[in-house]
Scaffold this active site. Structure first.
Site, PDB file in Angstrom:
ATOM      1  CG  ASP A 113     -16.757  12.451  22.365  1.00 20.56           C
ATOM      2  OD1 ASP A 113     -15.445  12.850  22.563  1.00 20.56           O
ATOM      3  OD2 ASP A 113     -17.496  11.851  23.164  1.00 20.56           O
ATOM      4  CG  HIS A 120     -13.513   5.387  28.781  1.00 19.51           C
ATOM      5  ND1 HIS A 120     -14.290   5.609  29.896  1.00 19.51           N
ATOM      6  CD2 HIS A 120     -14.354   5.537  27.765  1.00 19.51           C
ATOM      7  CE1 HIS A 120     -15.515   5.890  29.698  1.00 19.51           C
ATOM      8  NE2 HIS A 120     -15.620   5.983  28.422  1.00 19.51           N
ATOM      9  CD  GLU A 187     -18.022  10.485  28.336  1.00 13.98           C
ATOM     10  OE1 GLU A 187     -17.665  11.092  27.047  1.00 13.98           O
ATOM     11  OE2 GLU A 187     -18.883   9.561  28.250  1.00 13.98           O
ATOM     12  CD  GLU A 189     -14.593  13.452  25.758  1.00 14.46           C
ATOM     13  OE1 GLU A 189     -14.196  13.723  24.417  1.00 14.46           O
ATOM     14  OE2 GLU A 189     -15.615  12.857  26.068  1.00 14.46           O
ATOM     15  CG  ASP A 221     -19.189  14.933  25.339  1.00 20.95           C
ATOM     16  OD1 ASP A 221     -19.752  15.734  24.990  1.00 20.95           O
ATOM     17  OD2 ASP A 221     -19.037  13.762  24.545  1.00 20.95           O
ATOM     18  NE  ARG A 225     -21.339   8.112  31.662  1.00 23.74           N
ATOM     19  CZ  ARG A 225     -20.608   7.950  30.944  1.00 23.74           C
ATOM     20  NH1 ARG A 225     -20.771   7.565  29.497  1.00 23.74           N
ATOM     21  NH2 ARG A 225     -19.280   8.646  31.117  1.00 23.74           N
ATOM     22  CD  GLN A 228     -23.899   7.313  26.409  1.00 20.99           C
ATOM     23  OE1 GLN A 228     -23.803   7.823  27.278  1.00 20.99           O
ATOM     24  NE2 GLN A 228     -23.015   6.612  25.655  1.00 20.99           N
ATOM     25  CE  LYS A 241     -21.363  11.491  25.303  1.00 18.78           C
ATOM     26  NZ  LYS A 241     -20.475  11.327  26.509  1.00 18.78           N
ATOM     27  CB  THR A 245     -19.785  19.324  24.578  1.00 19.67           C
ATOM     28  OG1 THR A 245     -20.529  18.337  24.256  1.00 19.67           O
ATOM     29  CG2 THR A 245     -18.466  19.150  24.585  1.00 19.67           C
ATOM     30  CD  GLU A 351     -13.812   4.962  33.200  1.00 19.83           C
ATOM     31  OE1 GLU A 351     -12.667   4.477  32.843  1.00 19.83           O
ATOM     32  OE2 GLU A 351     -13.942   6.230  32.701  1.00 19.83           O
TER      33      GLU A 351
END
Length: 409
Positions: A113, A120, A187, A189, A221, A225, A228, A241, A245, A351
């Protein structure tokens, strides 16, 4: 020759499916409008020289066959669906899409990844490090990435079980917390599927991108948070993570996206030769104009533009192998979160809610991060080769399931 469908003859993405009357059977299919062509059966009945590849229960043999075969098979499939001479054979082999069950279309070898969106990366930097430069000093010199877990790449529609893990202590000197993630995120992607392998010790230059990469998928993905944030220093993402996925069941061939090629954003930092794609480099435009839509429980919450990505897929592949790392058939590498310059173009809840400070206002409530039962769906389209036409990328969905019972002592 376009028929106006997002999944017409100018697209023809590959997938693997079964049907309720044969749940154990895996068949290679090509999505065409609202149906799926059983390409293995068509290849046998029409005497294709590639029948052995197309009757496999997955995409792996076709991926490994290389670009000349990819193009020949694509031309064959297009002919089967458009030539009146083949209609009597092809029509009965078109299965209604809603009567199929999708499966992971290939065996994922390795998963990488990246962190390729400047918008971002800069937004995340401003959220977490407001008093320092938003981008780390290496960001515009190389595509930052990490190796993920291939075994937890799952096909669209697979439930996503809320992960458990350690969380940052609430005060200095206290033990870390443990339990289900409280800040579960998405996420949005785009992922690239490697077909042709490369030898160990031999880097793959940007110019060889199309010889090795078969096609493109949408990917979510999922990210815990809070887990992490506690674990990622000094070695990067790990348990936050690796739990899931989600991948689209449809792989769009690179040739279907010829009309979506665009130049990447202007570079403002000189690049080392192996990453240089500027004028005079001989590298064709490596950006892709993909328009992504993110929905939470059916509500549109973001429209991330892939054309805004700073690092291209060809640069990512070149960097991934510049140290001599080998490619394997089925390698999957993803762009990292796709975000644009506007608030509505951010591809993660981190975000969109500014780290949870500004909840999203939805018709049926508010959200900062995901709750159990929430469903996230990513869709996307790209301009087609002919003006006014569009090519669809297969959707990817996932619903959050409650955390599993805590582990026994």
């Amino acid at each position: 020759m376009s028929d106006g469908s997002l999944f017409g003859v100018d697209n023809l993405p590959y997938g693997v499916f079964s049907t309720p009357d044969d749940p154990a059977g895996r068949r290679l299919g090509v999505r065409y409008r609202d149906r799926v062509l059983d390409v293995g059966a068509a290849a046998v009945e029409l005497g294709s020289p590639h029948a052995a590849l197309l009757t496999a229960p997955g995409l792996d043999p076709l991926l490994a066959a290389g670009r000349p075969v990819w193009r020949a098979v694509r031309a064959e499939v297009r002919s089967w669906l458009t030539d009146p001479a083949h209609r009597a054979v092809a029509e009965p082999l078109l299965v209604p899409l809603d009567a199929t069950v999708p499966h992971l279309p290939f065996t994922v070898a390795d998963y990488v990844d990246f962190y390729a969106s400047e918008h971002h990366a800069a937004t995340v930097g401003r959220i977490f490090r407001p008093d320092t430069p938003p981008l780390p000093p290496n960001w515009k010199h190389l595509p930052i990435g990490y190796h993920g877990r291939a075994g937890t790449v799952v096909v669209s529609g697979t439930p996503v079980v809320r992960p458990r893990g350690q969380r940052r202590p609430s005060a200095p000197g206290e033990a870390p917390g443990f339990g289900p993630s409280r800040r579960l995120d998405i996420e949005a992607e785009v992922a690239f599927v490697v077909g042709t392998p490369s030898p160990l010790g031999q880097p793959v230059p940007q110019g060889a991108f199309a010889d090795h990469v078969f096609g493109v998928c949408l990917l979510n993905d999922w990210s815990a948070r809070d887990i992490q944030a506690w674990e990622y220093v000094p070695l990067g993402p790990f348990l936050g993570k690796s739990f899931a996925t989600s991948l689209s069941p449809w792989v769009t061939p690179l040739d279907a996206l010829a009309g979506a090629r665009v130049a990447p954003p202007p570079r403002d930092t000189p690049l080392l030769p192996y990453l240089d794609d500027g004028p005079g480099s001989g590298i064709p435009a490596g950006g892709l104009d993909l328009r992504i839509e993110v929905r939470l429980n059916g509500h549109l919450i973001a429209e991330p533009p892939f054309a805004a990505m700073y690092w291209t897929a060809a640069q990512q592949l070149a960097h991934l192998t510049v140290n001599g790392a080998a490619l394997r058939t089925g390698d999957l590498y993803a762009s990292g979160t796709v975000s644009g310059p506007e608030a509505r173009q951010r591809g993660s809840l981190l975000e969109l809610t500014w780290g949870g400070r500004d909840p999203l206002q939805l018709p049926d409530g508010t959200r900062t991060f995901l709750e159990d039962g929430d469903e996230v769906e990513l869709t996307a389209w790209a301009p087609g080769r002919e003006p006014g036409t569009r090519v669809g990328l297969g959707e990817v969905r996932g619903r959050v399931a409650p955390a599993a019972p805590p582990p026994s002592p």
